[in-house]
Design an enzyme around this catalytic site. Structure first.
Site, PDB file in Angstrom:
ATOM      1  N   ASN A 271     -32.958 -48.222  -0.955  1.00  0.00           N
ATOM      2  CA  ASN A 271     -32.964 -49.663  -1.189  1.00  0.00           C
ATOM      3  C   ASN A 271     -33.596 -50.459  -0.050  1.00  0.00           C
ATOM      4  O   ASN A 271     -34.138 -51.541  -0.276  1.00  0.00           O
ATOM      5  CB  ASN A 271     -31.515 -50.136  -1.399  1.00  0.00           C
ATOM      6  CG  ASN A 271     -31.381 -51.628  -1.298  1.00  0.00           C
ATOM      7  OD1 ASN A 271     -31.774 -52.373  -2.192  1.00  0.00           O
ATOM      8  ND2 ASN A 271     -30.813 -52.096  -0.181  1.00  0.00           N
TER       9      ASN A 271
ATOM     10  N   LYS B  38     -44.705 -51.283  -3.422  1.00  0.00           N
ATOM     11  CA  LYS B  38     -43.899 -50.882  -4.565  1.00  0.00           C
ATOM     12  C   LYS B  38     -44.712 -50.089  -5.586  1.00  0.00           C
ATOM     13  O   LYS B  38     -44.161 -49.233  -6.291  1.00  0.00           O
ATOM     14  CB  LYS B  38     -43.241 -52.104  -5.200  1.00  0.00           C
ATOM     15  CG  LYS B  38     -42.214 -52.775  -4.292  1.00  0.00           C
ATOM     16  CD  LYS B  38     -41.143 -51.793  -3.804  1.00  0.00           C
ATOM     17  CE  LYS B  38     -40.104 -52.453  -2.945  1.00  0.00           C
ATOM     18  NZ  LYS B  38     -39.057 -51.504  -2.477  1.00  0.00           N
TER      19      LYS B  38
ATOM     20  N   TYR C 224     -46.155 -56.218  -0.013  1.00  0.00           N
ATOM     21  CA  TYR C 224     -44.942 -55.777  -0.713  1.00  0.00           C
ATOM     22  C   TYR C 224     -45.292 -55.196  -2.080  1.00  0.00           C
ATOM     23  O   TYR C 224     -44.776 -54.139  -2.468  1.00  0.00           O
ATOM     24  CB  TYR C 224     -43.988 -56.961  -0.869  1.00  0.00           C
ATOM     25  CG  TYR C 224     -42.735 -56.646  -1.636  1.00  0.00           C
ATOM     26  CD1 TYR C 224     -41.654 -56.026  -1.014  1.00  0.00           C
ATOM     27  CD2 TYR C 224     -42.606 -56.986  -2.984  1.00  0.00           C
ATOM     28  CE1 TYR C 224     -40.488 -55.749  -1.721  1.00  0.00           C
ATOM     29  CE2 TYR C 224     -41.448 -56.716  -3.692  1.00  0.00           C
ATOM     30  CZ  TYR C 224     -40.401 -56.094  -3.054  1.00  0.00           C
ATOM     31  OH  TYR C 224     -39.251 -55.815  -3.745  1.00  0.00           O
TER      32      TYR C 224
ATOM     33  N   ASP D 163     -32.010 -46.024  10.344  1.00  0.00           N
ATOM     34  CA  ASP D 163     -33.191 -46.890  10.383  1.00  0.00           C
ATOM     35  C   ASP D 163     -34.330 -46.116   9.749  1.00  0.00           C
ATOM     36  O   ASP D 163     -34.788 -45.113  10.302  1.00  0.00           O
ATOM     37  CB  ASP D 163     -33.519 -47.252  11.836  1.00  0.00           C
ATOM     38  CG  ASP D 163     -34.737 -48.155  11.972  1.00  0.00           C
ATOM     39  OD1 ASP D 163     -35.487 -48.334  10.985  1.00  0.00           O
ATOM     40  OD2 ASP D 163     -34.957 -48.672  13.084  1.00  0.00           O
TER      41      ASP D 163
END
Length: 231
Positions: free
Chosen positions: A79, A160, A156, A53
């Site tokens: 990922n 990134k 998000y 995790d």
């Protein structure tokens, strides 16, 4: 024999990447947050299950200890990630961003901190950080790109962008490794409610290519299915 660990390998891009690399002859650790998810994926893939995790320091440390005991690591694919939802700027709060950053950014750092010593011992250590065109400043400023039309503020995308900068820093700090960030493109997965225009087979292509790099390959780059791209 190349040993590879893929976080979030129980579904979507992680699962497809694990499938492809297993077929390429890698010994793959299919990492997921629970024993059930990791075990199911490993059985389907012919891989090794690994409970990991990325938001839990103890879980990451235990996973690293197990991989070290079983012989080490050559390739790490970061990922695992979550999306969050776009929100109007005036409604965007700290709570909207905290969980996403903890998984997508801090999680990458947790995993790298634990596994870098093992990767440094490899004859050809590789790190693939799964990024996104949504984290590219050039793309979100280009009206011809779909990233330009993202509605509202999205944690998000910010996460990134951070992963891209971290990739550059880790590549500079560890010149013996190949450390790159990959944009899989708009792939239909649980992350986006299966609204992407690509299949997981298409999306995994760039990830797999980066995972197969040798010590002569590029490092500190941003790439997609078309190859190395401007940031």
């Amino acid at each position: 024999m190349t040993t590879t660990l893929i976080t979030g390998a129980n579904k979507g891009l992680g699962f497809e990447t694990a499938r492809r690399l297993t077929a390429a002859g890698h010994t793959v650790y299919a990492a997921a947050r629970t024993p059930e998810k990791a075990g199911r994926a490993a059985r389907e893939l012919g891989a090794r299950p690994l409970v990991l995790d990325v938001t839990d320091e103890a879980s990451v440390a235990a996973a690293a200890a197990r991989v070290e005991e079983q012989g080490g690591l050559d390739v790490l694919v970061n990922n695992a990630g979550i999306s969050g939802r776009p929100r109007p700027a005036g409604a965007f709060t700290a709570a909207d961003v905290t969980t996403v950053l903890d998984t997508n950014v801090v999680g990458v750092v947790r995993v790298l901190h634990a596994f870098l010593p093992l990767l440094e011992r490899s004859a050809s250590g590789v790190v693939v950080n799964v990024g996104s065109g949504l984290g590219s400043f050039g793309r979100v400023h280009d009206p011809e790109r779909p990233e330009f039309r993202l509605p509202g503020v999205m944690a998000y995308a910010a996460s990134k962008s951070a992963v891209s900068m971290l990739t550059v820093h880790y590549a500079q700090a560890h010149p013996g490794l190949r450390v790159n960030v990959v944009d899989p493109g708009p792939t239909a997965t649980d992350l986006n409610g299966h609204h992407g225009s690509q299949t997981v087979e298409e999306g995994a292509e760039a990830i797999v290519r980066a995972a197969l790099l040798t010590s002569e390959g590029p490092t500190g780059t941003f790439s997609d299915a078309a190859g190395v791209s401007p940031w």
